[in-house]
Design a protein around this motif. Sequence first.
Motif, PDB file in Angstrom:
ATOM      1  N   UNK A  79       0.838  -1.198   0.000  1.00 49.38           N
ATOM      2  CA  UNK A  79       0.000   0.000   0.000  1.00 49.38           C
ATOM      3  C   UNK A  79       0.868   1.240   0.000  1.00 49.38           C
ATOM      4  N   UNK A  80       0.499   2.216  -0.810  1.00 51.26           N
ATOM      5  CA  UNK A  80       1.135   3.537  -0.716  1.00 51.26           C
ATOM      6  C   UNK A  80       0.044   4.602  -0.669  1.00 51.26           C
ATOM      7  N   UNK A  81       0.388   5.718  -0.044  1.00 52.05           N
ATOM      8  CA  UNK A  81      -0.614   6.733   0.236  1.00 52.05           C
ATOM      9  C   UNK A  81      -0.018   8.123   0.156  1.00 52.05           C
ATOM     10  N   UNK A  93      -6.483   4.445  17.615  1.00 55.36           N
ATOM     11  CA  UNK A  93      -6.450   3.432  16.558  1.00 55.36           C
ATOM     12  C   UNK A  93      -5.123   2.671  16.572  1.00 55.36           C
ATOM     13  N   UNK A  94      -4.065   3.393  16.858  1.00 54.02           N
ATOM     14  CA  UNK A  94      -2.744   2.775  16.871  1.00 54.02           C
ATOM     15  C   UNK A  94      -2.670   1.641  17.896  1.00 54.02           C
ATOM     16  N   UNK A  95      -3.369   1.792  19.014  1.00 48.71           N
ATOM     17  CA  UNK A  95      -3.398   0.746  20.026  1.00 48.71           C
ATOM     18  C   UNK A  95      -4.102  -0.505  19.506  1.00 48.71           C
ATOM     19  N   UNK A  96      -5.145  -0.314  18.674  1.00 48.42           N
ATOM     20  CA  UNK A  96      -5.857  -1.451  18.102  1.00 48.42           C
ATOM     21  C   UNK A  96      -5.037  -2.141  17.016  1.00 48.42           C
ATOM     22  N   UNK A  97      -4.034  -1.451  16.517  1.00 46.57           N
ATOM     23  CA  UNK A  97      -3.227  -1.960  15.403  1.00 46.57           C
ATOM     24  C   UNK A  97      -1.812  -2.288  15.870  1.00 46.57           C
ATOM     25  N   UNK A  98      -1.709  -2.760  17.082  1.00 44.15           N
ATOM     26  CA  UNK A  98      -0.392  -2.957  17.698  1.00 44.15           C
ATOM     27  C   UNK A  98       0.452  -4.021  17.005  1.00 44.15           C
ATOM     28  N   UNK A  99      -0.158  -4.861  16.147  1.00 44.99           N
ATOM     29  CA  UNK A  99       0.630  -5.870  15.443  1.00 44.99           C
ATOM     30  C   UNK A  99       1.388  -5.290  14.256  1.00 44.99           C
ATOM     31  N   UNK A 100       1.095  -4.019  13.907  1.00 41.38           N
ATOM     32  CA  UNK A 100       1.792  -3.396  12.787  1.00 41.38           C
ATOM     33  C   UNK A 100       3.111  -2.787  13.282  1.00 41.38           C
ATOM     34  N   UNK A 101       4.215  -2.970  12.546  1.00 45.59           N
ATOM     35  CA  UNK A 101       5.526  -2.454  12.995  1.00 45.59           C
ATOM     36  C   UNK A 101       5.705  -0.964  12.702  1.00 45.59           C
ATOM     37  N   UNK A 102       5.053  -0.122  13.491  1.00 50.47           N
ATOM     38  CA  UNK A 102       5.119   1.318  13.272  1.00 50.47           C
ATOM     39  C   UNK A 102       6.546   1.840  13.431  1.00 50.47           C
ATOM     40  N   UNK A 103       6.895   2.753  12.548  1.00 49.51           N
ATOM     41  CA  UNK A 103       8.206   3.399  12.619  1.00 49.51           C
ATOM     42  C   UNK A 103       8.105   4.880  12.976  1.00 49.51           C
ATOM     43  N   UNK A 104       6.945   5.474  12.701  1.00 50.42           N
ATOM     44  CA  UNK A 104       6.787   6.914  12.908  1.00 50.42           C
ATOM     45  C   UNK A 104       5.760   7.181  13.994  1.00 50.42           C
ATOM     46  N   UNK A 105       5.603   8.459  14.325  1.00 48.42           N
ATOM     47  CA  UNK A 105       4.576   8.885  15.270  1.00 48.42           C
ATOM     48  C   UNK A 105       3.510   9.728  14.572  1.00 48.42           C
ATOM     49  N   UNK A 106       3.349   9.520  13.268  1.00 53.24           N
ATOM     50  CA  UNK A 106       2.375  10.325  12.524  1.00 53.24           C
ATOM     51  C   UNK A 106       1.153   9.485  12.157  1.00 53.24           C
ATOM     52  N   UNK A 107       0.064  10.175  11.881  1.00 51.54           N
ATOM     53  CA  UNK A 107      -1.196   9.490  11.605  1.00 51.54           C
ATOM     54  C   UNK A 107      -1.241   8.848  10.225  1.00 51.54           C
ATOM     55  N   UNK A 108      -0.372   9.263   9.309  1.00 48.83           N
ATOM     56  CA  UNK A 108      -0.365   8.686   7.967  1.00 48.83           C
ATOM     57  C   UNK A 108      -0.113   7.185   8.020  1.00 48.83           C
ATOM     58  N   UNK A 109       0.830   6.780   8.840  1.00 48.30           N
ATOM     59  CA  UNK A 109       1.155   5.366   8.940  1.00 48.30           C
ATOM     60  C   UNK A 109       0.004   4.577   9.571  1.00 48.30           C
ATOM     61  N   UNK A 110      -0.764   5.229  10.445  1.00 39.11           N
ATOM     62  CA  UNK A 110      -1.929   4.581  11.045  1.00 39.11           C
ATOM     63  C   UNK A 110      -2.989   4.300   9.979  1.00 39.11           C
ATOM     64  N   UNK A 112      -2.442   3.583   6.852  1.00 38.78           N
ATOM     65  CA  UNK A 112      -1.976   2.404   6.116  1.00 38.78           C
ATOM     66  C   UNK A 112      -2.267   1.132   6.897  1.00 38.78           C
ATOM     67  N   UNK A 113      -1.914   1.132   8.174  1.00 39.75           N
ATOM     68  CA  UNK A 113      -2.142  -0.057   9.000  1.00 39.75           C
ATOM     69  C   UNK A 113      -3.628  -0.373   9.121  1.00 39.75           C
ATOM     70  N   UNK A 114      -4.451   0.667   9.260  1.00 41.74           N
ATOM     71  CA  UNK A 114      -5.898   0.465   9.366  1.00 41.74           C
ATOM     72  C   UNK A 114      -6.461  -0.125   8.078  1.00 41.74           C
TER      73      UNK A 114
END
Length: 633
Positions: A79-81, A93-110, A112-114
């Motif tokens: 996916x790209x955005x 939302x980030x807490x619900x997506x804890x299995x995703x290997x987040x690298x940033x603290x921005x909502x854009x990556x959330x 993608x994971x969502x």
Amino acid sequence: MCGICGFVSRREISNKTLKIMNDTMYHRGPNDSGEEIYSGEDGYRIGFAQRRLSIMDLSMLGHQPMHSDAAFGSAQDRVCIVYNGEIYNFKELKKELSDYPFKSNCDTEVIIAAYLKWGISCIDRFNGMFALALYDKSTQEIFLVRDRIGKKPLSYWLDGENLVFASELKPIMECPGFTKEIRRDVLARFLYQQYINAPDSIFKDVYKLQPGEILRFHKGEIKTWKYWDIADVYHKMQKNPVTDFGEAKAELKRLLQKAVASRMIADVPLGSFLSGGYDSSLMTAVAQENSPDPVKTFSIGFEDKRYDEAAYARQVAEYLGTDHTEAYIDEKGMFDLVESIPRYYDEPFADSSQIPTMLVSALAREKVTVALSGDGGDEFFCGYQMYDRLAQVQRLDALGGAVHGILGLPGLRRAKLEKRLPVKVRSIAENRNPELKTQICPPAYLDVARAFAAGEGMDCRYPRESAYQEKDWQIRRMLLDMDTYLPGDILCKVDRASMKYSLEARCPILDKDVMEYSFRIPHSFKFENGEKKRILKSIAYDYIPKEMLDRKKKGFSVPLDKWLRGPLRESLRDYSGKEFLVKQGIFNTDYVSRFVENYLQQGDRGPGSGENYSRIVWAFYTFQQWYACYIEQ
């Protein structure tokens, strides 16, 4: 906050061209930029680009286009955005997506994971303002999405099986193959409304994604649908009304506090617009309640004391203890912005309050990058004076029907009798179309707008009121304004004015939960015995003394007549001259030339000129400004 653009095309569009398109929106994102082109199936190439105004996670980890993480199994680079806006509940939302290997603290990556977890229905979980484009390489789907109320803009050009999208029209105009063919059918409505509402635009085959809408592009086929619709949500929420005023006030206050708090999360300086009115004062008060330090507030004053309300804003700021900045503007300071209007409002736009909005945005940007605003309070809580008039007109509707019937009797000299009737009586008598009941207007004014456009095109008003299935005219018009005037005029005005100075404007009243809860509140809690915004005012009085806020609003008006008949007189004459109009081939040459000259000569002495029609003449002038900037350049 950013600007995005891109394409899905079988044409050969280079990365250099994509960068040129992207850089037309430098003002929307001066901190960073990115352009990428991908090879899709069936000969399609997908280009994504973004100009970034860094608000969250100022590091390069927030760079866009952003891709799904390579460490996330089968979703590696799937996916790209590119994305413009803020998802205020991204941390939850980030807490619900804890299995995703987040690298940033921005909502854009959330986002993608969502999407990887929930598909495009993830949009239903987002609370924020956003316009985004997402490319799923595994399915070859491209999605364009706009937030529920249309806070963030997104336009697109359809050219056969090719799609080009952008936050503004400028990138589309730079795309190879695009021809600037003007839609004449929108002109009369633009002259009357002063803006062009979604899904329409000024150009043929160019559309605005509607608020709450998703567009799906898959191998040349396009499908659009609404995931959030004003009428549907209103009727759904109405099934569960809140009947106790105290309960409604307490919950609305809690939701507003939560909405403000979530909009104060930023990695850059934040402040608040403060006019001294109810909405901005309440938002500022709640912000100050959430801040350990004085909130930076901004207001502008006017040398013309008939419109100046800076003293009221200063009084509120002193009471709340904010760090207040104000600037006084003279007429020249306002007038100097007229020439810049078409460069930043790259579609004809004639709401003259864009000028003071630009001025207060420029003032705020000197100290902050994010500013809270009170937009939405009038539409959702019944604040406009027009709503007062509608309550009166609805009571007179039966009488207007009787007058209409009398005028239609055979043997009457109708034209002579109509001339003797007051304009207001004629307007009510002619207001017989059930789809336009709340959009009452003097017939002569509509006739002028249509005559300017040679009688062509769509109705000047919006023939859609039955969609709301609401008998109360006030409520019906509020819902219509939420669908049209709020996103098409107010939010467009604020977006372009603030982004002109790379400033992000956030609107707590337009929070998803606040909007939806407002539909559960009985109308009598909003309007009762002539008191508008009743429940919102009650909350405001919990923070600020009633006597500071309870006053007649002066309102602000750009001196359009004075400008058009003064410093803009000759350029208006040039734009309305027969030679120019014939060459242009857009307007009704003889009518417009004669009307404008009469306007200039008669001033405000005649019923067919002066203040009665300055709005239409101003809309015509701003259109010609835009034409000179983008078509005749």
